[in-house]
Design a protein around this motif. Structure first.
Motif, PDB file in Angstrom:
ATOM      1  N   ILE A  66      73.607  54.344  49.001  1.00 40.89           N
ATOM      2  CA  ILE A  66      73.534  52.884  49.178  1.00 40.89           C
ATOM      3  C   ILE A  66      74.560  52.169  48.292  1.00 40.89           C
ATOM      4  O   ILE A  66      75.058  51.101  48.637  1.00 40.89           O
ATOM      5  N   TYR A 103      61.471  64.565  50.400  1.00 43.70           N
ATOM      6  CA  TYR A 103      61.901  63.406  51.191  1.00 43.70           C
ATOM      7  C   TYR A 103      63.144  63.697  52.041  1.00 43.70           C
ATOM      8  O   TYR A 103      64.150  64.171  51.525  1.00 43.70           O
ATOM      9  N   GLY A 106      66.335  58.290  55.879  1.00 42.51           N
ATOM     10  CA  GLY A 106      67.590  57.739  56.375  1.00 42.51           C
ATOM     11  C   GLY A 106      68.502  58.844  56.888  1.00 42.51           C
ATOM     12  O   GLY A 106      68.135  59.619  57.775  1.00 42.51           O
ATOM     13  N   PRO A 129      64.082  54.442  56.714  1.00 39.23           N
ATOM     14  CA  PRO A 129      63.731  53.199  56.033  1.00 39.23           C
ATOM     15  C   PRO A 129      64.848  52.158  55.978  1.00 39.23           C
ATOM     16  O   PRO A 129      64.742  51.174  55.253  1.00 39.23           O
ATOM     17  N   GLU A 130      65.914  52.368  56.760  1.00 38.40           N
ATOM     18  CA  GLU A 130      67.056  51.451  56.681  1.00 38.40           C
ATOM     19  C   GLU A 130      66.661  49.989  56.866  1.00 38.40           C
ATOM     20  O   GLU A 130      67.228  49.081  56.252  1.00 38.40           O
ATOM     21  N   LEU A 133      66.247  47.755  54.087  1.00 32.92           N
ATOM     22  CA  LEU A 133      67.463  47.214  53.464  1.00 32.92           C
ATOM     23  C   LEU A 133      68.064  46.138  54.367  1.00 32.92           C
ATOM     24  O   LEU A 133      69.156  45.643  54.103  1.00 32.92           O
ATOM     25  N   ILE A 135      69.064  46.766  57.445  1.00 33.38           N
ATOM     26  CA  ILE A 135      70.062  47.391  58.323  1.00 33.38           C
ATOM     27  C   ILE A 135      69.362  48.359  59.286  1.00 33.38           C
ATOM     28  O   ILE A 135      68.134  48.429  59.302  1.00 33.38           O
TER      29      ILE A 135
END
Ligand code: COA
Length: 258
Positions: A66, A103, A106, A129-130, A133, A135
């Protein structure tokens, strides 16, 4: 090539293991994607019998790095690097197994989706999980997830960004098997080794025909299968396999891979 952010192990049983090793959370930085693309090219040039892709014990991969995000100017190259790398992995003419411990979020989930088969540890957590954010997935998630779990579940996962634990992943077809954490490595290698002893050219034709069929009509997919069915009878292994069956019964053929 020497790799700094991943390792490649080629085993005597024909299994190649690619392990992401980019610090504590394994972000799929541009640098790691470059190495991943190079390792896929190296495997394509000298094919193993099967491939296992894995990451860290607590984190398979935390997704795109990120800290490398910016505006639209950066988004294009990042998306291209993800697509080129995961497409190349998916196109390897060998069975590619993701061994997911912890995990896979993304781009980590997208990388696992680019593999042919996903074995998850009981502790694995998948997700896109984008959206949290602001996105959307950019490494194939919207397309491969929808083809794997269906459009409505993919939309729900991508639009809420919620984590999906191993048991649910298995139920919805995102994980193909769930095993105890301490068994993950051995199970992935055992499956890879079993596949590596098989009729590798026939496997490659089978994978190619299934994948091609997923992005076309049933009629075109069936036409692809007919062509592949004829093509496979040109392989040495088809002669070995049929003869072995007629002489010794099922499952005894010793294939050459050609
Ligand atoms: N890119 C860059 N840095 C990341 C990252 C990512 N995808 N994921 C985590 N990090 C960094 C965190 O910012 C943190 O940095 P810091 O130590 O300098 O503060 C460090 O890694 C550890 O993360 P943290 O959240 O504290 O670890 P955790 O063990 O509690 O949780 C995750 C691990 C992976 C569950 C969590 O970090 C997470 O959800 N990451 C983002 C996943 C994501 O949204 N991926 C999609 C990207 S488009």
């Amino acid at each position: 090539m020497a790799y700094e952010l991943l390792t490649l192990e080629r085993r005597d049983d024909g299994v190649a293991i690619v392990t992401l090793a980019n610090g504590k959370v394994n972000p799929l930085s541009q640098e790691l994607l470059t190495e991943l693309r190079a390792v896929v090219d190296e495997l394509a040039a000298d094919l193993p019998g099967a491939v296992v892709v894995t990451g860290g014990e607590r984190i398979f991969a935390a997704g795109a790095d990120i800290s490398q995000f910016g505006g639209q100017e950066e988004a294009g190259p990042i998306g291209e690097a993800f697509h080129a790398t995961i497409d190349a992995l998916a196109a390897l003419p060998r069975f590619v197994i993701a061994a997911v411990s912890g995990y896979a979020l993304g781009g980590g989930c997208e990388l696992a989706l680019g593999c042919d088969y996903r074995i998850a540890s009981e502790r694995a957590v998948f997700g896109q999980p984008e959206i949290l954010l602001g996105i959307i997935p950019g490494g194939g998630g919207t397309q491969r997830l929808a083809r794997t779990v269906g459009a409505s579940r993919a939309k729900e996962m991508c639009i809420t960004g919620r984590p999906v634990k191993a048991d649910e992943a298995l139920r919805i077809g995102l994980a193909d098997e769930v095993v105890a954490p301490e068994e993950l490595h051995d199970r992935a290698i055992a499956l890879g080794a079993e596949v590596a002893k098989g009729a590798l050219t026939a496997q490659a034709i089978c994978k190619r025909v299934i994948d091609a069929g997923l992005s076309t009509s049933l009629a075109d997919g069936l036409a692809g299968e007919r062509a592949g069915f004829v093509e496979v009878f040109g392989t040495e292994d088809s002669q070995i396999g049929v003869k072995s069956f007629l002489e010794h019964g099922p499952g005894k053929a010793e294939f050459t891979g050609s």
